[in-house]
Design a protein around this motif. Structure first.
Motif, short mmCIF file in Angstrom:
data_model
loop_
_atom_site.label_atom_id
_atom_site.label_comp_id
_atom_site.label_asym_id
_atom_site.label_seq_id
_atom_site.Cartn_x
_atom_site.Cartn_y
_atom_site.Cartn_z
N ALA A 232 0.81 -1.22 0.00
CA ALA A 232 0.00 0.00 0.00
C ALA A 232 0.84 1.27 0.00
CB ALA A 232 -0.93 0.00 1.20
N ASP A 233 0.27 2.30 -0.62
CA ASP A 233 0.80 3.66 -0.49
C ASP A 233 0.17 4.34 0.72
OD1 ASP A 233 2.33 3.78 -3.08
OD2 ASP A 233 0.32 3.38 -3.86
N LEU A 234 -1.08 3.98 1.00
CA LEU A 234 -1.83 4.58 2.10
C LEU A 234 -2.54 3.48 2.88
CD1 LEU A 234 -3.22 6.94 3.64
CD2 LEU A 234 -4.87 7.06 1.75
N VAL A 235 -2.36 3.48 4.20
CA VAL A 235 -3.02 2.51 5.08
C VAL A 235 -3.92 3.26 6.05
CG1 VAL A 235 -2.70 0.68 6.79
CG2 VAL A 235 -1.04 0.95 4.92
N ILE A 236 -5.18 2.85 6.11
CA ILE A 236 -6.14 3.45 7.03
C ILE A 236 -6.40 2.48 8.18
CG2 ILE A 236 -8.44 4.46 7.29
CD1 ILE A 236 -6.64 5.96 5.31
N LYS A 259 6.70 0.72 1.94
CA LYS A 259 7.32 1.60 0.96
C LYS A 259 7.77 2.90 1.65
CE LYS A 259 4.20 0.03 -2.71
NZ LYS A 259 3.07 0.43 -3.60
N PRO A 260 8.97 3.40 1.38
CA PRO A 260 9.38 4.70 1.93
C PRO A 260 8.42 5.79 1.48
CG PRO A 260 11.26 3.54 0.96
CD PRO A 260 10.03 2.77 0.56
N GLY A 261 7.97 6.59 2.44
CA GLY A 261 7.02 7.66 2.12
C GLY A 261 5.58 7.21 2.10
N ALA A 262 5.31 5.94 2.41
CA ALA A 262 3.92 5.48 2.56
C ALA A 262 3.31 6.20 3.77
CB ALA A 262 3.87 3.98 2.75
N VAL A 263 1.99 6.20 3.82
CA VAL A 263 1.28 6.96 4.86
C VAL A 263 0.37 6.05 5.66
CG1 VAL A 263 -0.41 8.80 5.30
CG2 VAL A 263 1.36 9.11 3.55
N LEU A 264 0.42 6.18 6.99
CA LEU A 264 -0.53 5.54 7.90
C LEU A 264 -1.44 6.60 8.48
CD1 LEU A 264 1.89 3.28 10.03
CD2 LEU A 264 0.53 2.57 8.07
N VAL A 265 -2.76 6.40 8.36
CA VAL A 265 -3.73 7.29 9.02
C VAL A 265 -4.43 6.47 10.09
CG1 VAL A 265 -5.80 8.71 8.74
CG2 VAL A 265 -4.05 8.67 6.93
N ASP A 266 -4.22 6.83 11.35
CA ASP A 266 -4.74 6.04 12.47
C ASP A 266 -6.02 6.68 13.00
OD1 ASP A 266 -5.12 4.35 14.58
OD2 ASP A 266 -3.04 4.36 15.22
N VAL A 267 -7.16 6.25 12.44
CA VAL A 267 -8.44 6.79 12.89
C VAL A 267 -8.80 6.26 14.28
CG1 VAL A 267 -10.85 7.18 12.21
CG2 VAL A 267 -9.12 6.88 10.46
N ALA A 268 -8.15 5.20 14.71
CA ALA A 268 -8.41 4.62 16.03
C ALA A 268 -7.62 5.30 17.15
CB ALA A 268 -8.07 3.12 16.01
N ILE A 269 -6.97 6.41 16.85
CA ILE A 269 -6.08 7.04 17.83
C ILE A 269 -6.82 7.49 19.09
CG2 ILE A 269 -6.24 9.37 16.85
CD1 ILE A 269 -3.07 7.62 18.23
N ASP A 270 -8.13 7.83 18.99
CA ASP A 270 -8.91 8.17 20.18
C ASP A 270 -8.92 7.02 21.19
OD1 ASP A 270 -9.73 10.80 19.98
OD2 ASP A 270 -11.42 10.33 18.69
N VAL A 294 5.13 7.95 7.00
CA VAL A 294 4.43 9.12 7.53
C VAL A 294 3.22 8.67 8.34
CG1 VAL A 294 3.25 11.28 6.94
CG2 VAL A 294 5.18 10.47 5.54
N HIS A 295 3.08 9.18 9.53
CA HIS A 295 1.94 8.86 10.40
C HIS A 295 1.06 10.10 10.56
CE1 HIS A 295 4.74 5.70 11.40
NE2 HIS A 295 3.94 5.16 12.31
N TYR A 296 -0.23 9.93 10.31
CA TYR A 296 -1.23 10.99 10.57
C TYR A 296 -2.13 10.47 11.69
CZ TYR A 296 -5.08 14.32 9.77
OH TYR A 296 -6.05 15.30 9.92
N CYS A 297 -2.07 11.13 12.87
CA CYS A 297 -2.75 10.60 14.06
C CYS A 297 -3.52 11.69 14.80
CB CYS A 297 -1.75 9.94 15.00
SG CYS A 297 -0.76 8.63 14.26
N VAL A 298 -4.24 12.53 14.08
CA VAL A 298 -5.02 13.60 14.70
C VAL A 298 -6.20 12.99 15.45
CG1 VAL A 298 -6.43 15.65 14.29
CG2 VAL A 298 -4.30 15.31 13.01
N ALA A 299 -6.33 13.33 16.72
CA ALA A 299 -7.32 12.68 17.58
C ALA A 299 -8.71 13.28 17.47
CB ALA A 299 -6.85 12.71 19.03
#
Length: 371
Positions: A232-236, A259-270, A294-299
């Motif tokens: 994956a390029d993007l993992v949700i 992959k280098p530069g792939a993105v994880l978006v952690d919607v479960a961060i709450d 890259v990690h995106y973890c906005v709560a």
């Protein structure tokens, strides 16, 4: 009952517990509503609109916490707000206590009766007060992930939808529930190659039938999960165990194969996050990089689209607020076991089993709390 809604103070949280329309519903039913000045600015609602709805405007949050019987919010109370809670007061908001020992301890100490939106159940076994924000967060996760994939934001420089002659990006969605379904809808709509992973065969059948050949489904075991995130390029991360901390499905060891530069978006961060390397971030500083990923973890993701989110949330939270105000929380819960499932803390005791187990509290059984 006297019901108050303070201005949210979490970083870039623009939602508000009560819209002017909700305030009006409460006031015409004989209740007093107090709104902190400026609380509705983020959704485009002025103090004057609240006044026309029958509410009183308070100059500061302290007045609301001191005077009101029930506090209606959106996000969990911050430390300064928890210090103002008192015994016998009702707190009605999102809490996400299992991964938050400090908040839980403060609520227990305060003696407040805390009702969590995210554990209130529905007749079909779902979580109706969590669902609208899960829908928003799921859809936003693809927007956020697409932005993080841009080279200027540290990503691989991949356009999810691709262009003629260039393959589209690959998206792996872990969890086929409300968040995952809505994330997949957005990703499919952009033209990405989408894979949805889940452990429930019925969920896989449902999403597979809906998306047909526009998205693939895979049973979520360790091998399939590892293969999917590496492609994956993007993992949700869209995993939810109601009221409990999210399981850490993606370990740091797995990152080295991505992959280098792939993105994880952690919607479960709450709920603590479903990636081992996750920690909460804010809209001001939403991403960080671990091992090139890259990690995106906005709560509080839905806070960025505050008007849509607030109105969607009020549609489902207001009916319970009205019943609590009319009957008192105990009688409302005796009549409605689905609302009773929202009780997390009462009179210095934890009343929700998953929270008690996760944080080591002795459980106060619901029937004793309602006695």
């Amino acid at each position: 009952m006297r019901i108050g809604s303070p201005r949210e103070i979490k970083n870039n949280e623009f939602r508000v517990g009560l819209t002017p329309e909700s305030a009006h519903e409460l006031t015409v039913n004989g209740h007093d509503v107090v709104i902190e000045t400026g609380a509705g600015v983020g959704i485009g609602a002025s103090d004057e609109e609240y006044r026309r709805a029958g509410a009183t405007i308070a100059a500061k949050a302290e007045d609301i916490f001191a005077e009101c019987d029930m506090i209606v919010k959106v996000k969990e109370p911050q430390a300064s707000e928890r210090a103002m809670l008192r015994e016998g007061q009702i707190l009605y908001t999102y809490l996400h206590l299992a991964p938050d020992a400090e908040q839980t301890a403060d609520l227990v100490k305060s003696g407040v009766t805390a009702i969590a939106y995210e554990t209130v159940t529905g007749p079909g076994g779902g979580l109706p007060l969590l669902k609208p924000m899960s829908q928003v967060a799921g859809r936003m996760s693809i927007q956020a992930g697409a932005t993080a994939l841009e080279k200027a934001h540290g990503g691989r420089g991949v356009l999810l939808g691709g262009v003629p002659g260039v393959m589209p990006g690959k998206v792996a969605v872990i969890g086929g529930g409300v968040v995952g379904f809505n994330a997949a809808q957005m990703a499919v709509g952009l033209g990405a190659q989408v894979t949805i992973l889940d452990r429930n065969p019925e969920v896989l059948e449902t999403v597979g039938t809906h998306f047909e050949n526009r998205a693939a489904t895979r049973f979520s075991n360790k091998v399939n999960l590892h293969d999917s995130i590496c492609e994956a390029d993007l993992v949700i991360g869209a995993v939810l165990i109601p009221g409990a901390a999210a399981p850490k499905l993606v370990t740091r060891e797995m990152l080295k194969d991505m992959k280098p530069g792939a993105v994880l978006v952690d919607v479960a961060i709450d709920q603590g996050g479903c990636f081992e390397t996750s920690y909460p971030t804010t809209h001001d500083d939403p991403t960080f990089v671990v091992d090139g990923v890259v990690h995106y973890c906005v709560a509080n993701m839905p806070g960025a689209v505050a008007r849509t989110s607030t109105y969607a949330l009020n549609n489902v939270t207001l009916p319970h607020a009205l019943r609590i105000a009319e009957l008192g929380w105990k009688e409302a819960m005796r009549r409605d076991p689905h609302l009773a499932a929202g009780l997390n803390v009462h009179a210095g005791r934890v009343t929700y089993a998953a929270v008690a187990e996760e944080l080591g509290y002795d459980l106060l059984p619901l029937e004793e709390a309602l006695a």
